[in-house]
Design a protein around this motif. Structure first.
Motif, PDB file in Angstrom:
ATOM      1  N   THR A  49     -84.721 -77.039  16.347  1.00  0.00           N
ATOM      2  CA  THR A  49     -83.962 -75.989  16.418  1.00  0.00           C
ATOM      3  C   THR A  49     -83.546 -75.379  15.092  1.00  0.00           C
ATOM      4  O   THR A  49     -84.181 -75.962  13.789  1.00  0.00           O
ATOM      5  N   ASN A  50     -82.972 -74.283  14.659  1.00  0.00           N
ATOM      6  CA  ASN A  50     -82.853 -73.515  13.425  1.00  0.00           C
ATOM      7  C   ASN A  50     -81.641 -73.867  12.949  1.00  0.00           C
ATOM      8  O   ASN A  50     -80.819 -73.383  12.034  1.00  0.00           O
ATOM      9  N   LYS A  51     -81.316 -75.530  13.051  1.00  0.00           N
ATOM     10  CA  LYS A  51     -80.129 -76.057  12.386  1.00  0.00           C
ATOM     11  C   LYS A  51     -80.653 -77.088  11.318  1.00  0.00           C
ATOM     12  O   LYS A  51     -81.537 -77.621  11.821  1.00  0.00           O
ATOM     13  N   PHE A  52     -79.704 -77.621  10.616  1.00  0.00           N
ATOM     14  CA  PHE A  52     -79.976 -78.971   9.603  1.00  0.00           C
ATOM     15  C   PHE A  52     -78.699 -79.387   9.401  1.00  0.00           C
ATOM     16  O   PHE A  52     -77.667 -78.515   9.513  1.00  0.00           O
ATOM     17  N   ILE A  53     -78.776 -80.497   9.093  1.00  0.00           N
ATOM     18  CA  ILE A  53     -77.414 -81.268   8.702  1.00  0.00           C
ATOM     19  C   ILE A  53     -77.460 -81.785   7.309  1.00  0.00           C
ATOM     20  O   ILE A  53     -78.457 -82.446   6.943  1.00  0.00           O
ATOM     21  N   LEU A  54     -76.979 -81.390   6.446  1.00  0.00           N
ATOM     22  CA  LEU A  54     -76.590 -81.655   4.977  1.00  0.00           C
ATOM     23  C   LEU A  54     -75.544 -82.857   4.928  1.00  0.00           C
ATOM     24  O   LEU A  54     -74.707 -82.907   5.630  1.00  0.00           O
ATOM     25  N   VAL A  55     -75.545 -83.446   3.807  1.00  0.00           N
ATOM     26  CA  VAL A  55     -74.638 -84.498   3.633  1.00  0.00           C
ATOM     27  C   VAL A  55     -73.988 -84.099   2.147  1.00  0.00           C
ATOM     28  O   VAL A  55     -74.478 -84.393   1.162  1.00  0.00           O
ATOM     29  N   ALA A  56     -72.901 -83.752   2.338  1.00  0.00           N
ATOM     30  CA  ALA A  56     -72.076 -83.515   1.000  1.00  0.00           C
ATOM     31  C   ALA A  56     -71.310 -84.820   0.464  1.00  0.00           C
ATOM     32  O   ALA A  56     -71.205 -85.663   1.214  1.00  0.00           O
ATOM     33  N   ASN A  57     -71.116 -84.641  -0.923  1.00  0.00           N
ATOM     34  CA  ASN A  57     -70.333 -85.943  -1.601  1.00  0.00           C
ATOM     35  C   ASN A  57     -68.894 -85.763  -1.696  1.00  0.00           C
ATOM     36  O   ASN A  57     -68.249 -86.263  -2.113  1.00  0.00           O
ATOM     37  N   ILE A  58     -68.460 -84.154  -1.286  1.00  0.00           N
ATOM     38  CA  ILE A  58     -66.936 -83.786  -1.638  1.00  0.00           C
ATOM     39  C   ILE A  58     -66.480 -83.360  -0.033  1.00  0.00           C
ATOM     40  O   ILE A  58     -67.279 -82.706   0.682  1.00  0.00           O
ATOM     41  N   GLU A  59     -65.183 -83.359  -0.013  1.00  0.00           N
ATOM     42  CA  GLU A  59     -64.291 -82.662   1.108  1.00  0.00           C
ATOM     43  C   GLU A  59     -63.971 -81.379   0.166  1.00  0.00           C
ATOM     44  O   GLU A  59     -63.324 -81.431  -0.519  1.00  0.00           O
ATOM     45  N   ALA A  60     -64.773 -80.255   0.514  1.00  0.00           N
ATOM     46  CA  ALA A  60     -64.503 -79.155  -0.373  1.00  0.00           C
ATOM     47  C   ALA A  60     -63.194 -78.291   0.061  1.00  0.00           C
ATOM     48  O   ALA A  60     -62.684 -78.546   1.352  1.00  0.00           O
ATOM     49  N   THR A  61     -62.693 -77.662  -0.784  1.00  0.00           N
ATOM     50  CA  THR A  61     -61.276 -77.002  -0.548  1.00  0.00           C
ATOM     51  C   THR A  61     -61.298 -75.911   0.492  1.00  0.00           C
ATOM     52  O   THR A  61     -60.404 -75.507   0.940  1.00  0.00           O
ATOM     53  N   ASP A  62     -62.413 -75.314   0.740  1.00  0.00           N
ATOM     54  CA  ASP A  62     -62.780 -74.375   1.520  1.00  0.00           C
ATOM     55  C   ASP A  62     -63.513 -74.841   2.852  1.00  0.00           C
ATOM     56  O   ASP A  62     -63.752 -74.270   3.776  1.00  0.00           O
ATOM     57  N   GLY A  63     -63.335 -76.272   3.141  1.00  0.00           N
ATOM     58  CA  GLY A  63     -63.799 -76.934   4.286  1.00  0.00           C
ATOM     59  C   GLY A  63     -65.601 -77.063   4.194  1.00  0.00           C
ATOM     60  O   GLY A  63     -66.077 -77.092   5.307  1.00  0.00           O
ATOM     61  N   GLY A  64     -66.075 -76.601   3.309  1.00  0.00           N
ATOM     62  CA  GLY A  64     -67.524 -76.719   2.973  1.00  0.00           C
ATOM     63  C   GLY A  64     -68.414 -75.389   3.295  1.00  0.00           C
ATOM     64  O   GLY A  64     -69.531 -75.517   3.375  1.00  0.00           O
ATOM     65  N   LYS A  65     -67.604 -74.307   3.316  1.00  0.00           N
ATOM     66  CA  LYS A  65     -68.233 -73.121   3.592  1.00  0.00           C
ATOM     67  C   LYS A  65     -69.239 -72.676   2.467  1.00  0.00           C
ATOM     68  O   LYS A  65     -70.192 -72.191   2.673  1.00  0.00           O
TER      69      LYS A  65
END
Lengths: 318, 748
Positions: free
Chosen positions: B300-316
């Protein structure tokens, strides 16, 4: 950034120098930051080089015991990377912002992160990562350990603790930061094509884009690098630069070889040989086996310059 | 008993080194503890991008006391000897030594009680020692101290060390040491961005807890679990399925201390690129996972990345940034793919003329030409259409020159198949472009389609013969051209597809092709039918040439005479290469559980160049020897062989040929002679029909006659003629069994 998720620099001087909308503003912000830290802010070296590392302020000053903190923009030429202006991110000429700190300070990572903040990359919003990348320059006889610095999955800088340069162990070790300026600017400006970067931070008819400044050059140099550059002349230039470098190195030593008084002019010839080799390589006139031997020849020059530098005052000779 | 907590806090440790480093840390510390007499109860090590940690539970607080006895000189020895002994034993007067007696008389013994030291003191020496000796694959110096000789080195700059020691019930103490300005302490830091402050820790349990509060998950396994389960949940919520990738998962878990999986998407139009290209692009460059639609099993046209932080904008912003990078990467990939499609595979071939395959083996174009010719020759043997096999061989390397494979070398073969399909090649041809590389490893599937088989065999045989011809054979652990893998590939393709391939003649002739000299090829063709006559000729070149010329007819001689010697030398190379195949086959059969002596027994028959038949023989032999008849016959045959060996050596002659009926005296002799004649005929007929089980059954019938013979008949009769005849009869038994294997090589 276009969607407004990036906070502007701490206190943008004037709107048209905001590093998130002006390419030159971004450069000035980095210069300001590292000047505040205590670096000497140098101007680009006045020769064609493949990377900011070639600047004698890095290659030579990284050697020897004397402390040295400097930052500068260096136009970098990669003849093979030219794409006639048709690729959105590949250029045969681009800018690196180079910081060299000797000895490497204990808080170098934090200094780097703070510098990102200054150009509008906030670590509370963006995923900044240090991903293994061991740096090696076969032509400079140099290697170091460090990382590629990622911002939201994009490589924006190289971070290296030099272990050896020009075949000489670094003592003390210098830390080197190399910012890919176009990439960073594209990121903070939210632009997908390098030529669309806002160069001067103005709007409408006052706006000058990166393309306005460099697109023609990319087309012309691509043609030159791949199709027209005079290879017979370049082979000759390589040979001449190599000989000149060796000659100047020999002439610079005193009788017992304890002092050297002409390293910088000799090193210029090493730089020249390296760039000429890159041009020949782009023209496709160097076979795979020859390629290795040319790299080794440049490395020999670099190593000899490194050794000579240690016999100069700048290199710490008494 | 007290516990030890250790943490080395540094700048980012490369993901690929973390697991190994944790193991090394545990081993180094616990080995040293045990060596110091400190037996512990348990230990566990952990790694994150910024820390390497170890907990050792139940370490005694003190080393046990040691009593040491040192034997000294005899009583009354010279003063010098006494003085030396006192000095060595640390005594001030000989009165402190005891006197003991042995056979030679009285002598001095110094008994010293060495009190065990506090474990804390042991640790204070042990930890710096571990730091100095730590086996990082690559380590570095840093900072002002790096100019000092013997400066500390670590994988990246080391900032602090937690080292606490103490029982659960008390406040632990920090281990008193200092290395390169870093003292053993009890302070660490949390997540680089989410909780950068200092944390004071006591022991392992509160360390783990406080780290978790400071957004650091210490255990890599747990980080992997978190990523896996959160990624699956994110995918599931949108009706997709995560394409699991353990290698990537482990790497990503080594890049974050606080994993936050986020989902992003890319433009649908990129899905026109083959899924593998999308996956390679996203995986290699961005370290993100891809998803598929469970209904269609397509990407599908989706992917999953793994960030190292909980960003203040929820990761946007993080998602937006990653999407932009992936868009750029996929644009490149799409551009590469579409550019590739514009050039037909065959139009790429001329470039191979300028690409060196190997200095001594010519260009890639020459290599491809050899593969084409060999694949065409092999095609009828494997039931393939020769035209298709040649076409496939012609195209199968062309994808190496495509942009996509240049970018992602792992996709070689696969892209060849896609491009072949896209330009309308026959399905078998397209599949061969991919499958001719198979099997790539011992567990990889072998190609099953006949065209793929022909090309795969041709590719591997050309590689093997080529490197044999230039004497680049594997030695010991060195096999830079993966020739062992190539040979094993040939073996598996042949055996698993039941291909009949007389390897010797195939290999021998291919040496001619590699030589790039048609007269050599012609010479090999001339010598080929003479194989049995010339295989054992080994002489100096001149003699050899003369011998060969005698065998070759005059008309042929004119053409090939000067090349005969060289052609003959390739026969020896061929035999050498065949024995390499035999060794690989032995390894392979042994790994599959076959008895190595059975493999040896079959190879001992000499010139075994039909690998499938070797395997069949081994199988039949194994089945036969599992029966009582088999075991007893084996005993009989071995007995016959032993007697023969001894007597033949004694007599200096061998006993071959048919026994003389007129000299047979005893009824058991007669019976055996008849039975052997029948068994031998039946066995060889069965072997000719490749029915090894039937051959074994024929031999099994020999058993009672052999047993009876040895029971009643004396081989070494007084009458020389009778004795010789009986030995000849024994040889017939051995000979009959040699239809299948050399039984003397079988153990038991």
């Amino acid at each position: 950034m276009a969607d407004g998720t990036l906070s502007a620099a701490s206190q943008p001087q004037r709107n048209n120098l905001d590093p998130t909308r002006s390419f030159q503003g971004l450069i000035l912000a980095l210069q300001q930051y590292w000047a505040d830290y205590g670096c000497v802010i140098l101007q680009p070296y006045d020769m064609e080089v493949g990377a900011g590392t070639f600047h004698p302020a890095t290659t030579l000053r990284a050697l020897g015991p004397k402390p040295w903190n400097a930052a500068y923009v260096q136009p970098s030429r990669r003849p093979k990377d030219g794409r006639y202006g048709e690729n959105p991110n590949r250029l045969q000429h681009y800018y690196q912002f180079q910081v060299i700190l000797k000895p490497s300070p204990p808080n170098l990572q934090q200094l780097y992160l703070d510098s990102l903040k200054v150009i509008g990359v906030d670590s509370a919003l963006h995923d900044i990562r240090f991903v293994e990348d061991d740096w090696e320059s076969p032509t400079l006889g140099a290697w170091g350990l460090g990382w590629e610095c990622w911002c939201d999955g994009m490589e924006v800088s190289q971070f290296t603790y030099f272990q050896q340069v020009a075949g000489v162990e670094c003592a003390p070790v210098a830390g080197e930061l190399t910012y890919g300026l176009e990439r960073l600017a594209m990121y903070v400006q939210g632009v997908d094509r390098v030529y669309d970067l806002n160069f001067n931070g103005r709007d409408d008819d006052k706006k000058v884009s990166y393309g306005d400044v460099f697109l023609q050059a990319e087309k012309e140099y691509s043609k030159h690098n791949f199709e027209v550059a005079d290879t017979a002349m370049l082979f000759e230039q390589f040979r001449m630069a190599e000989q000149a470098c060796q000659k100047y190195l020999a002439a610079g030593y005193n009788d017992d070889k304890s002092k050297h008084t002409m390293t910088l002019p000799a090193y210029d010839q090493c730089i020249k040989a390296s760039h000429v080799f890159n041009l020949l390589d782009a023209r496709g006139v160097i076979s795979v086996t020859e390629r290795q031997s040319y790299i080794l020849r440049v490395r020999e020059l670099a190593k000899a310059c490194g050794a000579a530098w240690l016999a100069t005052e700048g290199g710490g000779a008494q | 008993m007290p516990d030890l907590l250790l943490e080395f806090f540094s700048e980012e440790i490369p993901a690929r080194m973390q697991a190994r480093a944790a193991d090394d840390l545990k081993k180094m510390v616990t080995d040293r503890l045990v060596a110091a007499g400190l037996v512990y109860e348990g230990a566990k090590a952990f790694a994150t991008p910024r820390r390497l940690a170890l907990t050792v539970q139940g370490v005694p607080a003190r080393q046990p006391d040691l009593k040491e006895e040192r034997k000294g000189p005899k009583v009354g020895a010279p003063d010098k000897a006494i003085e030396g002994f006192l000095r060595a034993a640390g005594l001030t007067s000989i009165d402190q030594a005891q006197v003991q007696a042995d056979k030679k008389g009285d002598f001095y013994v110094a008994i010293t009680e060495k009190a065990g030291r506090d474990t804390l003191a042991v640790l204070a020496e042990l930890i710096p020692d571990v730091v100095r000796a730590f086996p990082w694959p690559k380590s570095m110096r840093w900072g002002a101290a790096s100019s000092q000789p013997g400066a500390l080195s670590w994988v990246r700059p080391l900032h602090s060390i937690v080292a606490t020691f103490g029982p659960e019930t008390e406040e632990p103490v920090t281990v008193p040491f200092e290395i390169a300005g870093i003292a053993g302490g009890d302070v660490t830091r949390g997540h680089r961005f989410l909780a950068p402050g200092e944390i004071k820790v006591k022991r392992f349990d509160d360390y783990v807890q406080k780290l978790a509060m400071a957004k650091v998950v210490l255990d890599a396994e747990r980080r992997m679990d978190m990523i896996r389960s959160e990624a699956k949940t994110l995918a599931f919520a949108q009706g997709f399925e995560l394409i699991e990738d353990e290698g990537l998962l482990a790497e990503v878990a080594g890049l974050v201390e606080w994993p936050v999986p986020l989902m992003g998407s890319f433009d649908q139009s990129f899905l026109s690129i083959p899924g593998e290209v999308i996956r390679s692009t996203i995986r290699a460059n961005q370290k993100c996972f891809v998803l598929r639609d469970p209904q269609t099993a397509k990407l599908t046209n989706k992917f999953i990345l793994v960030a190292n932080i909980e960003a203040t904008d929820g990761g946007k912003a993080i998602i937006a940034g990653n999407e932009r990078v992936i868009r750029a990467r996929l644009s490149d990939a799409k551009f590469f793919y579409e550019t590739d499609l514009k050039t037909r595979l065959e139009d790429r071939l001329p470039k191979f003329e300028h690409i060196v395959f190997h200095e001594k083996l010519g260009s890639q174009a020459e290599r491809i030409a050899r593969i084409v010719s060999l694949a065409g020759q092999l095609a009828p043997l494997v039931g393939a259409d020769a035209v298709k096999a040649e076409r496939a061989a012609q195209l199968c390397k062309a994808d190496l020159l495509t942009e996509v494979v240049g970018e992602f070398p792992d996709l070689q073969g696969l892209m060849g198949r896609y491009y072949a399909e896209a330009q309308g090649e026959d399905e078998a041809v397209a599949h061969a472009c991919e499958d001719h590389y198979s099997p790539k490893g011992p567990t990889d599937l072998v190609p099953a389609d006949s065209v793929s088989i022909a090309v795969a065999l041709a590719d591997k045989i050309d590689t093997l013969v080529g490197f044999w011809a230039i004497d680049e054979k594997p030695t010991g652990s060195k096999d830079p051209y993966a020739l062992r893998r190539a040979a094993l590939g040939v073996i598996r393709i042949i055996v698993e597809n039941e291909v009949r391939l007389p390897l010797r003649s195939r290999l021998w002739r291919h040496f001619g092709a590699v030589e790039r000299d048609e007269t050599i090829t012609a010479a090999i063709a001339v010598l080929h039918p003479l194989h049995d006559q010339i295989v054992n000729i080994s002489a100096t070149d001149l003699e050899l040439a003369m011998k060969l010329e005698v065998l070759v007819s005059e008309s042929e001689r004119k053409v090939v005479s000067p090349k005969l010697v060289q052609a003959h030398s390739y026969l020896h190379q061929t035999r050498d290469l065949l024995s390499f195949f035999a060794d690989r086959l032995k390894v392979q059969l042994r790994e599959q559980g076959a008895r190595h002596d059975l493999v040896d027994a079959v190879f001992a028959l000499g010139d075994q160049d039909d690998l499938l038949m070797v395997v069949r023989r081994v199988e039949a032999l194994a089945a036969f020897l599992a029966t009582d008849d088999g075991k007893n016959l084996l005993a009989g045959v071995k007995r016959a062989s032993n007697i023969l060996r001894i007597e033949e050596k004694k007599d200096g002659r061998s006993y071959v040929g048919a026994p003389d009926i007129g000299l047979l005296k005893e009824p058991e002799e007669h019976a055996l002679a008849t039975a052997v004649a029948t068994a031998k005929t039946d066995a060889y007929v069965a072997v000719a029909q490749e029915d090894f089980a039937a051959a074994m059954t024929a031999m099994a019938k020999l058993r009672p006659f052999v047993d009876a013979f040895f029971d009643k008949v004396t081989v070494n009769a007084d009458d020389k003629a009778v004795r010789a005849n009986r030995l000849t009869l024994l040889n017939e038994i051995r000979d009959a069994t040699r239809a299948v294997a050399d039984f003397s090589k079988i153990e038991g």
